[in-house]
Write an enzyme that holds these catalytic residues in place. Sequence first.
Site, PDB file in Angstrom:
ATOM      1  N   ASP A 195       0.759  -1.354  -0.012  1.00 34.94           N
ATOM      2  CA  ASP A 195       0.372  -0.049   0.023  1.00 34.94           C
ATOM      3  C   ASP A 195       0.866   1.180   0.106  1.00 34.94           C
ATOM      4  O   ASP A 195       2.190   1.198   0.089  1.00 34.94           O
ATOM      5  CB  ASP A 195      -0.894   0.129   1.230  1.00 34.94           C
ATOM      6  CG  ASP A 195      -2.149   0.673   0.993  1.00 34.94           C
ATOM      7  OD1 ASP A 195      -2.191   1.357   0.266  1.00 34.94           O
ATOM      8  OD2 ASP A 195      -3.013   0.380   1.991  1.00 34.94           O
ATOM      9  N   ASP A 207     -10.008   2.959  -4.097  1.00 30.69           N
ATOM     10  CA  ASP A 207     -10.592   1.836  -3.272  1.00 30.69           C
ATOM     11  C   ASP A 207     -12.063   1.741  -3.798  1.00 30.69           C
ATOM     12  O   ASP A 207     -12.738   2.430  -3.800  1.00 30.69           O
ATOM     13  CB  ASP A 207     -10.670   2.074  -1.653  1.00 30.69           C
ATOM     14  CG  ASP A 207      -9.264   1.826  -1.381  1.00 30.69           C
ATOM     15  OD1 ASP A 207      -8.313   2.085  -1.995  1.00 30.69           O
ATOM     16  OD2 ASP A 207      -9.011   1.774  -0.104  1.00 30.69           O
TER      17      ASP A 207
HETATM   18  C1  GLA Z   1      -5.782   1.427   1.386  1.00 33.66           C
HETATM   19  C2  GLA Z   1      -5.907   0.579   0.297  1.00 33.66           C
HETATM   20  C3  GLA Z   1      -7.196  -0.779   0.567  1.00 33.66           C
HETATM   21  C4  GLA Z   1      -6.778  -1.344   1.832  1.00 33.66           C
HETATM   22  C5  GLA Z   1      -6.681  -0.263   2.978  1.00 33.66           C
HETATM   23  C6  GLA Z   1      -6.334  -0.982   4.288  1.00 33.66           C
HETATM   24  O1  GLA Z   1      -7.179   2.344   1.314  1.00 33.66           O
HETATM   25  O2  GLA Z   1      -6.119   1.107  -1.087  1.00 33.66           O
HETATM   26  O3  GLA Z   1      -7.048  -1.496  -0.499  1.00 33.66           O
HETATM   27  O4  GLA Z   1      -5.645  -2.059   1.821  1.00 33.66           O
HETATM   28  O5  GLA Z   1      -5.686   0.880   2.656  1.00 33.66           O
HETATM   29  O6  GLA Z   1      -6.221   0.281   5.371  1.00 33.66           O
END
Ligand code: GLA
Length: 410
Positions: free
Chosen positions: A156, A218
Amino acid sequence: MFALVLLFLNAVTLTLGLDNGLALTPPMGWLDWERFRCNIDCVNDPENCIGELLFKQTADRMASDGWLDAGYEYLIVDDCWEAESRDSDGRLYADPTRFPGGMKALADYVHSQGLKFGVHQDFGHETCSHYPGSEFYLQTDAQTFADWGVDFVKMDGCNSDLGDMDYGYPAFGMFLNKTGRPMIYSCEWPFYQSVKHFKIPDYAAVRRTCNTWRTNKDIQDSWDSLLQTIQFQDQDQGNFSQYAGPGGWNDPDMLILGNFGLSPDMERTQMAMWGILAAPLLMSTDLQNIRNSSKALLQNRRLIAINQDKMGVQGKKIMTVGPVDVWTRPLLPTGSVGIVFFHSDVLTHGFHYPRITTVQAQALGLTASQGYNLVDPFDGSSKGTVKPSDSIKVRVNPTGVIMYVATPAS
Ligand code: GLA
């Protein structure tokens, strides 16, 4: 000194690149994040919290309910598994209350079920949910993951400096390679650059470095989010679609179907589009309680085969007819085409109704004079044979799809 380090890293990426032999087709598996989030309340919600039980029970289901047989092999632990700080040697370890056996034991359990094991980490100083990140610890963390028997690392990009990514992500890839353990390297690097900082990522460098890379923000459990995600793939800023192929894939994020936000038509849409897009098939749903209809979709062998096509060419939108977008993807055997008619419902201003759409076969790339056999991969039914000048007529529900696979007639 800094310039020297950069020079060294450039040389490393040029000479080593990513050559772990993995992800020759889009990875398939399960990831907890979209469905289970950062629920760390194992006292009140022991079955659904981010803890050992959830992952062991999910591993059991994957092995016994047909998921592994269908190809879903990676079980990945997303954010919130870590203790709040590193150990006295600077190594990561799991929260001891929620993961009493630790990560190595969990990896062993997952492997004992015939599955592969993945973890989430963050390139910055903290994960998005504020657990320790890998900044200054890239090499240590790569080695820790190898020692545990990790097979997949999702890296990430929260709480990091954008300027560090172009050399830091390749550096972590190099450290993964140096452990000698093949691990899928899944990067969020382009998403942080394009969506959060409006910079067109260097997709060629991303492709050299990572096995999968997140393109968009996301995904959430809603139609709006799914539609935006598909539209982002359509816009294809920086032409990222051309970089997909065996060993490296654009990642539009998790499969959300099986949860609360999608109707049956919308669930079909996600499964069809993730096939056309050659996207990783990483489910995020509750395998203890999944609806039979969602399970059947996720385990549909014909849909999975489209996604897993070995040529690995990502599909594109080729035309729009009223509210219906038409996407195609070249497939094997040579000359075959996957076709999706997608009624995105954005132009109807509330007048939702199924649309009849008619397109000439040759406009879909079906130009061979001997014609093509059409099959609907959802139910396996044959739709007959079409010649290039024939019309294909479909009726597409709002927010839904009709999908065909066209194979050259012999
Ligand atoms: C980010 C990533 C997600 C997930 C969250 C976890 O938003 O893009 O896919 O891994 O962090 O906190």
